[in-house]
Design a protein around this motif. Structure first.
Motif, PDB file in Angstrom:
ATOM      1  N   ALA A 220      -4.290   6.897 -11.120  1.00 42.95           N
ATOM      2  CA  ALA A 220      -4.023   6.436  -9.756  1.00 42.95           C
ATOM      3  C   ALA A 220      -4.305   4.952  -9.611  1.00 42.95           C
ATOM      4  O   ALA A 220      -3.534   4.210  -8.995  1.00 42.95           O
ATOM      5  CB  ALA A 220      -4.868   7.240  -8.774  1.00 42.95           C
ATOM      6  N   PHE A 221      -5.419   4.499 -10.194  1.00 40.26           N
ATOM      7  CA  PHE A 221      -5.770   3.084 -10.069  1.00 40.26           C
ATOM      8  C   PHE A 221      -4.769   2.193 -10.791  1.00 40.26           C
ATOM      9  O   PHE A 221      -4.284   1.203 -10.234  1.00 40.26           O
ATOM     10  CB  PHE A 221      -7.175   2.830 -10.622  1.00 40.26           C
ATOM     11  CG  PHE A 221      -7.517   1.372 -10.719  1.00 40.26           C
ATOM     12  CD1 PHE A 221      -7.855   0.644  -9.591  1.00 40.26           C
ATOM     13  CD2 PHE A 221      -7.463   0.706 -11.946  1.00 40.26           C
ATOM     14  CE1 PHE A 221      -8.147  -0.712  -9.671  1.00 40.26           C
ATOM     15  CE2 PHE A 221      -7.758  -0.642 -12.040  1.00 40.26           C
ATOM     16  CZ  PHE A 221      -8.097  -1.361 -10.900  1.00 40.26           C
TER      17      PHE A 221
ATOM     18  N   GLY B  46       2.402   1.539  -3.530  1.00 37.26           N
ATOM     19  CA  GLY B  46       1.393   1.677  -4.562  1.00 37.26           C
ATOM     20  C   GLY B  46       0.656   3.005  -4.557  1.00 37.26           C
ATOM     21  O   GLY B  46       0.145   3.426  -5.596  1.00 37.26           O
ATOM     22  N   LEU B  47       0.593   3.678  -3.399  1.00 37.75           N
ATOM     23  CA  LEU B  47      -0.211   4.898  -3.293  1.00 37.75           C
ATOM     24  C   LEU B  47       0.617   6.170  -3.169  1.00 37.75           C
ATOM     25  O   LEU B  47       0.062   7.255  -2.974  1.00 37.75           O
ATOM     26  CB  LEU B  47      -1.160   4.793  -2.089  1.00 37.75           C
ATOM     27  CG  LEU B  47      -2.248   3.726  -2.202  1.00 37.75           C
ATOM     28  CD1 LEU B  47      -3.017   3.601  -0.895  1.00 37.75           C
ATOM     29  CD2 LEU B  47      -3.198   4.032  -3.348  1.00 37.75           C
TER      30      LEU B  47
ATOM     31  N   THR C 201       0.828  -1.211   0.000  1.00 40.52           N
ATOM     32  CA  THR C 201       0.000   0.000   0.000  1.00 40.52           C
ATOM     33  C   THR C 201       0.860   1.258   0.000  1.00 40.52           C
ATOM     34  O   THR C 201       0.510   2.258  -0.638  1.00 40.52           O
ATOM     35  CB  THR C 201      -0.939   0.014   1.222  1.00 40.52           C
ATOM     36  OG1 THR C 201      -0.167  -0.178   2.420  1.00 40.52           O
ATOM     37  CG2 THR C 201      -1.978  -1.086   1.113  1.00 40.52           C
TER      38      THR C 201
ATOM     39  N   LEU D 194      -0.344   8.921  -5.723  1.00 44.36           N
ATOM     40  CA  LEU D 194      -1.608   9.560  -5.396  1.00 44.36           C
ATOM     41  C   LEU D 194      -1.436  10.516  -4.220  1.00 44.36           C
ATOM     42  O   LEU D 194      -2.019  11.607  -4.197  1.00 44.36           O
ATOM     43  CB  LEU D 194      -2.667   8.507  -5.065  1.00 44.36           C
ATOM     44  CG  LEU D 194      -4.079   9.032  -4.763  1.00 44.36           C
ATOM     45  CD1 LEU D 194      -4.637   9.758  -5.965  1.00 44.36           C
ATOM     46  CD2 LEU D 194      -4.991   7.878  -4.349  1.00 44.36           C
ATOM     47  N   GLY D 195      -0.631  10.144  -3.246  1.00 45.27           N
ATOM     48  CA  GLY D 195      -0.383  11.020  -2.106  1.00 45.27           C
ATOM     49  C   GLY D 195       0.280  12.319  -2.519  1.00 45.27           C
ATOM     50  O   GLY D 195      -0.064  13.399  -2.014  1.00 45.27           O
TER      51      GLY D 195
ATOM     52  N   ALA E 278       1.955   6.724   2.669  1.00 41.90           N
ATOM     53  CA  ALA E 278       1.962   7.144   1.273  1.00 41.90           C
ATOM     54  C   ALA E 278       1.410   8.557   1.112  1.00 41.90           C
ATOM     55  O   ALA E 278       1.786   9.273   0.184  1.00 41.90           O
ATOM     56  CB  ALA E 278       1.126   6.174   0.427  1.00 41.90           C
ATOM     57  N   ILE E 279       0.543   8.972   2.009  1.00 38.42           N
ATOM     58  CA  ILE E 279       0.009  10.330   1.962  1.00 38.42           C
ATOM     59  C   ILE E 279       1.012  11.324   2.550  1.00 38.42           C
ATOM     60  O   ILE E 279       1.260  12.400   1.993  1.00 38.42           O
ATOM     61  CB  ILE E 279      -1.329  10.411   2.722  1.00 38.42           C
ATOM     62  CG1 ILE E 279      -2.395   9.559   2.017  1.00 38.42           C
ATOM     63  CG2 ILE E 279      -1.804  11.849   2.859  1.00 38.42           C
ATOM     64  CD1 ILE E 279      -3.694   9.431   2.806  1.00 38.42           C
TER      65      ILE E 279
ATOM     66  N   SER F  91      -1.653   2.791 -11.796  1.00 33.42           N
ATOM     67  CA  SER F  91      -0.308   2.811 -11.226  1.00 33.42           C
ATOM     68  C   SER F  91      -0.260   2.057  -9.903  1.00 33.42           C
ATOM     69  O   SER F  91       0.659   1.275  -9.657  1.00 33.42           O
ATOM     70  CB  SER F  91       0.171   4.250 -11.027  1.00 33.42           C
ATOM     71  OG  SER F  91      -0.624   4.934 -10.076  1.00 33.42           O
ATOM     72  N   THR F  92      -1.266   2.282  -9.053  1.00 29.97           N
ATOM     73  CA  THR F  92      -1.298   1.609  -7.751  1.00 29.97           C
ATOM     74  C   THR F  92      -1.458   0.109  -7.915  1.00 29.97           C
ATOM     75  O   THR F  92      -0.704  -0.686  -7.338  1.00 29.97           O
ATOM     76  CB  THR F  92      -2.442   2.165  -6.894  1.00 29.97           C
ATOM     77  OG1 THR F  92      -2.246   3.559  -6.694  1.00 29.97           O
ATOM     78  CG2 THR F  92      -2.503   1.463  -5.553  1.00 29.97           C
TER      79      THR F  92
ATOM     80  N   VAL G  52      -1.060   3.254   3.791  1.00 31.11           N
ATOM     81  CA  VAL G  52      -1.841   4.335   3.186  1.00 31.11           C
ATOM     82  C   VAL G  52      -1.455   5.672   3.814  1.00 31.11           C
ATOM     83  O   VAL G  52      -1.207   6.668   3.118  1.00 31.11           O
ATOM     84  CB  VAL G  52      -3.348   4.077   3.351  1.00 31.11           C
ATOM     85  CG1 VAL G  52      -4.153   5.262   2.828  1.00 31.11           C
ATOM     86  CG2 VAL G  52      -3.752   2.798   2.610  1.00 31.11           C
TER      87      VAL G  52
END
Length: 518
Positions: A214-215, A73-74, A70, A77-78, A126-127, A217-218, A123
């Motif tokens: 985002a989807f 992968g994110l 996670t 997006l973060g 990643a943010i 790539s993650t 998650v």
């Protein structure tokens, strides 16, 4: 890209808190340290977690991979979320989410509860992590002041893994395995309290989330990591292994097409048009792959072969942290004089030598004779690289894309580490199984009844046969690690170019930053 294009944040809507840049840097660095060390702090506690929650050995690997999947992968997006919603706001959201997940992990009573908490930690990390790097670019002016901030950030990023091993050993041995999670709670709360006091809010840039990008790539990165992890457990011919790789390729190719056509892509492909920046991503990916593997396998060796306690195992890694900090300090000091390329080349060369030395590890290797020297050598090489890589990767990026650029840098480090560890674990598994077959006749001839019972219970050869198996697997696993570092060295030597304007910017004498581009 030239470092004369390093960005300044002159956003008119930012709430300014002048005069305390040290506190702002401390808050940002504390966040990065908490996120980075979490990738290793849990490693030493894994045997205790297994006993407490009744994990099987195979399922135990997901305590690590649930976080890395996670997190890696994110990250993109973060970074984008910080650009659109405001970096300080997103930074604090990630910190609070990470803190909550840490509390839930420490309270877990069932395996699924811990795995869910680890995924939620990823998650939150990643943010927070890509936003923290972007905050440096928008808080400190270009030149020596920003270089010093990057030096601190890079040293924390590089040394956090070893610090996590040390703190994990102390917490596990002195308190309980649950404290490797609980320790994040007061730190996270303190960061969340201090952030609005010392960190400026960035201007919110109007835009939309690239959900399709985002989807793909993650999911693509997650499936790629899962494929390697699955291969290490079930082999390359396993249906889920090949299916994961195939799906990852499809999704990542689709990601490239989506980003090429998107009006507001999560990863603007023009960032790869610059030769230096693209080379930096390759170097970061390769060295992180080798670094994660070194930490993982040396922990196994010192605890299982040298019979170190968790605290002793953590202490064994302190010289690595020192070497990384020394290397980072040297590169930060002389970067304006020599430019980035000499540090990339020399650092990668030293890393190759350190990893090559570790291919000679054996059951007879002592800590001083066979472990300390190559670890320190590798750590110093990484220290020389990290400041330069961090500075170069986010240079020449427009302010509204700084989060995406820093997210990509962090993604290459985390995903590179996850993929590299999975690849090395696959090589380790094959070599150790072959060595176990060679050791089995001797074990059956010379072992006691108690040792045979231990094999039946654990499905692993006891010492001294097990030491032979482990050492052979580790030494063989370091061979592809050398190849990863060699890729970094070749990229540094053949791809990276240094221009006069780079040296001017690093000295703080460059002209006002221009638009992104080469």
């Amino acid at each position: 890209m030239t470092t004369s294009q390093l960005i300044k944040d002159t956003t008119p809507g930012a709430a300014r808190r002048e005069g305390r840049p040290g506190m702002a840097l401390a808050v940002i660095a504390a966040c990065q340290l908490m996120v980075v060390l979490d990738t290793t702090i849990v490693n030493i506690a894994l045997p205790h977690i297994q006993g407490a929650l009744a994990f099987s050995t195979t399922d135990l690997t997901w305590v690590v991979s649930a976080y890395t999947l996670t997190f890696g992968g994110l990250l993109l997006l973060g970074g984008r979320a910080g650009d659109i919603l405001g970096r300080r706001r997103v930074f604090m959201t990630g910190i609070l989410l990470f803190t909550l997940a840490s509390l839930l992990g420490g309270l877990a009573q069932e395996p699924w509860q811990l795995l869910a908490a680890r995924a939620l930690q990823g998650v939150g990390g990643a943010i927070a992590s890509p936003t923290s790097l972007a905050l440096i670019t928008t808080t400190f002016p270009e030149g020596p002041e920003r270089n010093r901030a990057f030096g601190v950030f890079a040293a924390v990023s590089a040394g956090g893994g070893a610090i996590g091993l040390l703190s994990g050993g102390m917490l596990t041995e002195w308190l309980d395995w649950r404290w490797v999670f609980f320790v994040n709670v007061p730190i996270g709360v303190l960061i969340a309290v201090l952030a609005p006091l010392y960190i400026n809010e960035s201007e919110r840039h109007p835009g939309r989330f690239d959900l399709a990008g985002a989807f793909t790539s993650t999911a693509g990165m997650a499936l790629l990591v899962y494929g390697f992890i699955r291969a290490s457990e079930e082999g390359w011919r396993d249906g889920l292994t090949t299916g994961s790789f195939g799906a990852a390729v499809v999704l990542l190719v689709a990601f490239g097409f989506i980003e090429k056509r998107a009006r507001e892509p999560i990863t603007p492909l023009r960032m790869f048009a610059d030769r230096n920046r693209s080379g930096t991503y390759v170097i970061m990916l390769s060295l992180a792959a080798a670094m994660f593997g070194m930490f993982f396998f040396i922990v196994l060796f010192v605890q299982n072969v040298l019979d170190y306690t968790p605290i002793e195992a953590g202490l064994a890694f302190l010289p690595v942290t020192v070497a990384i900090v020394v290397g980072a300090g040297l590169s930060q000091r002389f970067l304006p004089v020599l430019g980035p390329k000499p540090f990339m080349v020399s650092g990668s060369t030293i890393a190759v030598l350190g990893l090559g030395w570790q291919t000679f590890i054996s059951p007879d290797s002592s800590y001083l004779g066979g472990v300390l020297g190559p670890m320190v050598l590798f750590g110093f090489g990484m220290g020389l690289n990290f400041v330069t890589l961090t500075l170069t990767a986010v240079s020449g990026v427009a302010v509204h894309e700084a989060g995406a650029a820093s997210g990509l840098l962090n993604a290459t480090q985390q995903v590179g580490g996850s993929l590299g560890l999975s690849i090395l674990t696959t090589v380790f598994g094959t070599a150790s199984r072959d060595e176990a077959e060679k050791q089995m006749p001797g074990f059956l001839a010379d072992s006691s009844a108690e040792q045979k019972a231990e094999l039946a219970r654990t499905h692993q050869l006891p010492a001294p046969w097990g030491h032979e198996v482990l050492a052979e697997g580790i030494s063989t696993a370091f061979v592809p690690a050398v190849g990863m570092a060699l890729l970094a060295l070749l990229t540094a030597g053949l791809v990276i170019r240094v221009r006069k304007s780079d040296l001017e910017a690093l000295s703080g004498t460059a002209a006002t930053a221009g638009p992104a581009g080469g």
